[in-house]
Design a protein around this motif. Structure first.
Motif, PDB file in Angstrom:
ATOM      1  N   LEU A   1      58.967  42.657   6.192  1.00  0.00           N
ATOM      2  CA  LEU A   1      59.233  43.038   7.583  1.00  0.00           C
ATOM      3  C   LEU A   1      58.843  44.487   7.837  1.00  0.00           C
ATOM      4  O   LEU A   1      58.216  44.804   8.852  1.00  0.00           O
ATOM      5  CB  LEU A   1      60.714  42.849   7.928  1.00  0.00           C
ATOM      6  N   ALA A   2      59.235  45.379   6.933  1.00  0.00           N
ATOM      7  CA  ALA A   2      58.941  46.804   7.109  1.00  0.00           C
ATOM      8  C   ALA A   2      57.435  47.052   7.122  1.00  0.00           C
ATOM      9  O   ALA A   2      56.939  47.841   7.931  1.00  0.00           O
ATOM     10  CB  ALA A   2      59.615  47.620   6.006  1.00  0.00           C
ATOM     11  N   LEU A   3      56.699  46.381   6.246  1.00  0.00           N
ATOM     12  CA  LEU A   3      55.248  46.560   6.210  1.00  0.00           C
ATOM     13  C   LEU A   3      54.574  45.968   7.445  1.00  0.00           C
ATOM     14  O   LEU A   3      53.589  46.519   7.946  1.00  0.00           O
ATOM     15  CB  LEU A   3      54.674  45.938   4.941  1.00  0.00           C
ATOM     16  N   CYS A   4      55.097  44.874   7.966  1.00  0.00           N
ATOM     17  CA  CYS A   4      54.543  44.277   9.188  1.00  0.00           C
ATOM     18  C   CYS A   4      54.664  45.216  10.372  1.00  0.00           C
ATOM     19  O   CYS A   4      53.863  45.163  11.309  1.00  0.00           O
ATOM     20  CB  CYS A   4      55.255  42.964   9.511  1.00  0.00           C
ATOM     21  N   PHE A   5      55.648  46.068  10.359  1.00  0.00           N
ATOM     22  CA  PHE A   5      55.909  46.973  11.469  1.00  0.00           C
ATOM     23  C   PHE A   5      54.897  48.125  11.527  1.00  0.00           C
ATOM     24  O   PHE A   5      54.680  48.723  12.579  1.00  0.00           O
ATOM     25  CB  PHE A   5      57.338  47.526  11.341  1.00  0.00           C
TER      26      PHE A   5
ATOM     27  N   TYR B   1      46.689  42.677   8.933  1.00  0.00           N
ATOM     28  CA  TYR B   1      47.206  41.315   8.837  1.00  0.00           C
ATOM     29  C   TYR B   1      47.822  40.976   7.477  1.00  0.00           C
ATOM     30  O   TYR B   1      48.498  39.972   7.342  1.00  0.00           O
ATOM     31  CB  TYR B   1      46.103  40.300   9.150  1.00  0.00           C
ATOM     32  N   VAL B   2      47.600  41.804   6.474  1.00  0.00           N
ATOM     33  CA  VAL B   2      48.043  41.466   5.113  1.00  0.00           C
ATOM     34  C   VAL B   2      49.557  41.204   5.038  1.00  0.00           C
ATOM     35  O   VAL B   2      49.967  40.170   4.499  1.00  0.00           O
ATOM     36  CB  VAL B   2      47.591  42.526   4.090  1.00  0.00           C
ATOM     37  N   PRO B   3      50.414  42.063   5.563  1.00  0.00           N
ATOM     38  CA  PRO B   3      51.853  41.770   5.432  1.00  0.00           C
ATOM     39  C   PRO B   3      52.283  40.473   6.120  1.00  0.00           C
ATOM     40  O   PRO B   3      53.147  39.769   5.610  1.00  0.00           O
ATOM     41  CB  PRO B   3      52.549  42.967   6.075  1.00  0.00           C
TER      42      PRO B   3
ATOM     43  N   LEU C   1      52.116  44.352  -2.528  1.00  0.00           N
ATOM     44  CA  LEU C   1      51.886  43.356  -1.490  1.00  0.00           C
ATOM     45  C   LEU C   1      50.648  43.620  -0.640  1.00  0.00           C
ATOM     46  O   LEU C   1      50.225  42.745   0.110  1.00  0.00           O
ATOM     47  CB  LEU C   1      53.111  43.273  -0.568  1.00  0.00           C
ATOM     48  N   LEU C   2      50.068  44.799  -0.727  1.00  0.00           N
ATOM     49  CA  LEU C   2      48.988  45.155   0.195  1.00  0.00           C
ATOM     50  C   LEU C   2      47.590  45.017  -0.386  1.00  0.00           C
ATOM     51  O   LEU C   2      46.617  45.491   0.209  1.00  0.00           O
ATOM     52  CB  LEU C   2      49.211  46.576   0.727  1.00  0.00           C
ATOM     53  N   ALA C   3      47.463  44.344  -1.518  1.00  0.00           N
ATOM     54  CA  ALA C   3      46.136  44.095  -2.084  1.00  0.00           C
ATOM     55  C   ALA C   3      45.350  43.194  -1.131  1.00  0.00           C
ATOM     56  O   ALA C   3      45.929  42.454  -0.331  1.00  0.00           O
ATOM     57  CB  ALA C   3      46.272  43.442  -3.454  1.00  0.00           C
ATOM     58  N   GLY C   4      44.053  43.249  -1.224  1.00  0.00           N
ATOM     59  CA  GLY C   4      43.201  42.486  -0.323  1.00  0.00           C
ATOM     60  C   GLY C   4      43.422  40.983  -0.406  1.00  0.00           C
ATOM     61  O   GLY C   4      43.768  40.437  -1.462  1.00  0.00           O
TER      62      GLY C   4
END
Length: 184
Positions: free
Chosen positions: A58-62, A100-102, A170-173
């Motif tokens: 959730l935090a990364l999506c923000f 879009y990754v998160p 979580l943010l790898a391609g």
């Protein structure tokens, strides 16, 4: 309706029972619109590592819509270990190319639908027999709809009894959304 059109109220959280090969669904009826709503989520009690891992998504999506609020959310999840300058730079670098990754960690979000998650918003968090090898740490895994293998999140149990975010991968391609992939 956008990803953050609703306030974050959980539908259910299946708390961990024992370690092993288990997947826990952390489900939100709606998602937070700001830091105060994020901090008010029941999962923000950080009572188990599964909730902390799901809140990391959730935090990364923000981040794409409000970088400062995202960093504040991650700060809450990091607890006594603040977000370093290196970690903040890493976030800037990752989000400059793909926001879009998160979202890909929500159930139903795939390259074919441009990573639009199904509602209610559910993050599947898995453990394996090696998740708790180091005392006070939990290494859990989340599956992206755009990756072939799950990505790790490490949580650390503090003396206050809360599980804090230690590190995330979580943010790898991942595969591009179909709408932006010239080869799709």
């Amino acid at each position: 309706m956008g990803l953050f059109d609703n306030i974050g109220t959980p539908v259910s959280t299946n708390a961990p029972q024992q370690s092993g090969n288990r997947t826990v669904d952390v489900t939100f009826a709606r998602l937070p619109e700001n830091f105060a709503e994020f901090a008010a989520l029941p999962q923000a009690a950080l009572a188990n590592p599964f909730d902390t891992a799901a809140l990391t998504v959730l935090a990364l999506c923000f981040y794409p819509q409000d970088k400062d609020a995202s960093i504040q959310m991650l700060g809450l999840l990091k607890g006594p270990q603040p977000l370093s300058a290196y970690e903040q730079q890493f976030l800037r670098d990752r989000f400059s190319a793909a926001d879009y990754v998160p979202r890909s960690y929500f159930v139903g979000a795939t390259p074919n639908n441009d990573y639009k998650p199904a509602e209610p918003y559910t993050v599947k968090v898995s453990e394996n027999p090696y998740s708790y090898q180091e005392q006070g740490y939990a290494k859990l895994y989340l599956q992206s709809g755009g990756a072939d293998s799950p990505r790790a999140v490490t949580l650390r149990l503090a003396k206050d009894g809360k599980w804090y975010l230690w590190e995330q991968f979580l943010l790898a391609g991942i595969r591009q959304p179909e709408s932006s992939n010239p080869w799709a």
